[in-house]
Each structure stands twice: as C-alpha cells, then as structure tokens.
Design a protein around this motif. Structure first.
Motif: not given
Length: 354
Positions: A35-39, A230-242, A321-326
């Motif tokens: 997924t390219p929907q990661a930040r 804040a300096k602490k960061a979280d990498l999240v990604a959105d995937f289709r359920e299946k 914050s908001g940097a994009r990722a795949t």
C-alpha cells in the motif's frame, strides 16, 4: 510475416500479459499486499494557557527544538502577584483571628472559674439560710432571696459555659488542622499555582510548529496558542481488509519512504488498530443511518496497522509528521519474501521518478 500477423501476435501477447498481470494482482493482493497509503505521524501537543492574561514575552521561535519544562511564553503576572499577596494577607489574618479566639476562650474559662466560685458561695449561703429558716432566725422572704441568688449563679455559670462552647467551636482545631487556616492556605496555594501558570512551559520534548503568537496577544485559558510536535513518531499504513487476511502482529514488512528513494528498510507489524471512524456510532438520540451506494461493487474498507523499524527506529523520529511511505507486507514463505522484496525494491526505484 505479414503486418496482419504481426498485429495479431501483438494482440495475443498483450492479452497474455494482461491476464498474467491480472492474476498476479489478485494473488499478490492477498499474499504480497502493498500500500502507498502509509504515513509517519508525530503526536502534536497543543499548548494552552491555564489562566487568562496578556502575553508579555514569547521566548521561542518557529521550528525551535524545546525540552519538557522549557518556558515558551509568559503572561502578565501583575494581577496574579497581587492575588498571591492578598492570599498571604488572608492567611496572616486567619492566624491573627485564631489568636483572638484563643484569648476569648481563656477569658471565658476565667469567667467560668469565677462563676463556679460564686456558685459555691451561693450554695453555702443557701444551706445556711435553709438551716436558719428552720430555726426561725430569718424570714421566708430572706430565704427566697438567697435561693434566687443561687439560681442566678447557676444560670450565670450555664451562660458562660455556653459561650465557651461557642468560642471553642469557632476556634476549631489547633495547629495546621484548623479549618480557617486550611481555607486560607488553600487559597494561598491556588494563588501560587496561578502565578506559576504565567510561565507557559513545554509539556514534552519536541519542535515548536505553526507559531503565530505575538507579544500583546490576549491569552484565554484553555485556548491553544501554539503546538509542539513531539519527537516520538508512529508509522501507520492502511490496507484493504482482505490484504491483512494472512498477517498478524510480528509479521515482517518492507518500507520505502518518499524522502529516501532507492532505500528499503526492514519493518514488522506492531499492532492492528481497533477500528476506524466509519465503525464509530454516535449515541446522539437519532435513528441509525444506513449506508447507501449506487455502485455494484463498493469501495473496499481499509484497516490501519502500526509498524516499527527495529533497526532504524530513530529514522522515523527525525522525519516530519505526515511523511509518506509505501509498505510491503511479507508472507512467511521464503519465495514469497523474495518476491515481496523484489516488488518493493522496484517501487523504491520508481520514487526517483515520482
């Protein structure tokens, strides 16, 4: 080979290529999801004053790094300094009032001692008078006068005892447990706290962002005036359920950041998020709203996962914050991991172009 034969070959090759890509997409969407929907998200702390007042000094600048406890800006402290002095005066007055009450208690105790002595004297006179009356040495009128003086002494003593009980109740406990002192001390502590609030401090380490605050602005309690990322960061990604069918916490992944083209980083799934906003119901007193769609095939629902980079965790902490990722998730099989690595490596090269 004639032109028609060449064209027919091109059509067949294209159809075969399309079918191969189509089936690869179907299989990869379940076994090699990407997924390219990661930040990258950083927690943002909104800085709000806890008191009202005019801003007298802004001590930070935009994008400045701050530590927890650093003073960000100051609010006019004159009003709160006066309130502190008034609270200190109230505490001193409470102490003085307790001394007055102690003196009053001692005075009433002395009066009770005198009243007891007077009562004892009247009691002796009453006994003597009753004896003399039996001997016909005094008249009945004189006896009644003696008895009246004895009753008056009893009433006088009872009155002093009631006044003493009231004075003791007004005085309350001694020492720091005294109610008046506790009220005054509480007001003094609140005044000291409000005065400390004139210096608005950072609550965590981070970077000041979107600073628009100027000296002379009026601060309202509870209204945000600036933000600290804040300096602490979280990498999240959105995937289709299946796509998450075969994944679980701890599953391996590969990550490519738009800001680091050509670089692939190892990652793993840390946790699955409990839900998304589409699954939140509001108990607002209205009837439920059904979902409507005029499409035969509706959009797939996406679910969010959180990832960590075991060997490069500091990398995302330094990203904005908001940097994009795949994100490429990897299956457990060795060949699947190889194919996933090739796929994400190809995507990393594409980041040089777009």
């Amino acid at each position: 080979m004639t032109p028609d034969q060449k064209f027919a070959r091109y059509v067949k090759v294209s159809l075969v290529g399309f079918i191969v890509v189509f089936f690869y997409y179907i299989v990869a969407d379940v076994w090699l999801p990407v997924t390219p929907q990661a930040r990258v998200y950083h927690p943002v702390v909104q800085i709000s004053p806890q008191i009202n007042g005019r801003v007298t000094d802004v001590l930070v600048s935009n994008n400045q790094t701050v530590k927890a406890g650093d003073v960000l800006f100051e609010i006019d402290k004159n009003t709160y300094q006066l309130a502190l002095e008034q609270a200190q005066l109230a505490l001193d007055d409470a102490k003085l009032q307790n001394k007055r009450l102690d003196t009053n208690v001692k005075a009433l105790e002395a009066q009770i001692s005198a009243a007891n002595a007077k009562l004892h004297e009247q009691q002796l006179l009453k006994k003597r008078g009753e004896t003399l009356y039996k001997q016909n040495s005094i008249s009945e009128q004189e006896l009644e006068s003696i008895r009246a003086n004895f009753a008056a002494s009893q009433s006088n003593l009872a009155a002093f005892e009631a006044q003493l009980a009231e004075a003791v109740l007004a005085r309350g406990d001694s020492g720091q447990d005294n109610l008046a002192l506790r009220h005054a001390a509480n007001q003094l502590a609140q005044a000291e706290l409000n005065l400390s609030y004139t210096q608005v401090r950072a609550l965590s380490d981070g970077v000041v962002a979107n600073l628009q605050l100027l000296e002379g602005s009026y601060a309202v309690a509870g209204k945000p005036l600036l933000a600290v990322v804040a300096k602490k960061a979280d990498l999240v990604a959105d995937f289709r359920e299946k796509s998450l069918l075969n994944m679980q916490p701890g599953s391996l992944a590969k990550v490519v950041f738009d800001s680091r083209p050509g670089e692939v980083f190892d990652a793993k799934i840390e946790i699955f998020e409990a839900g998304v906003s589409d699954g939140q119901l509001s108990a607002n007193g209205l009837l439920s709203t059904t979902e409507t769609s005029n499409r035969w095939v509706r959009d797939a629902q996406r679910q969010r996962i959180h990832l960590v980079l075991p060997n490069n965790n500091q990398l995302i902490n330094n990203m904005p914050s908001g940097a994009r990722a795949t994100v490429q998730l990897l299956p457990q099989s060795a060949i699947g991991q190889w194919l996933g690595t090739v796929q994400i490596r190809f995507i990393s090269w594409l980041h040089y172009i777009y």
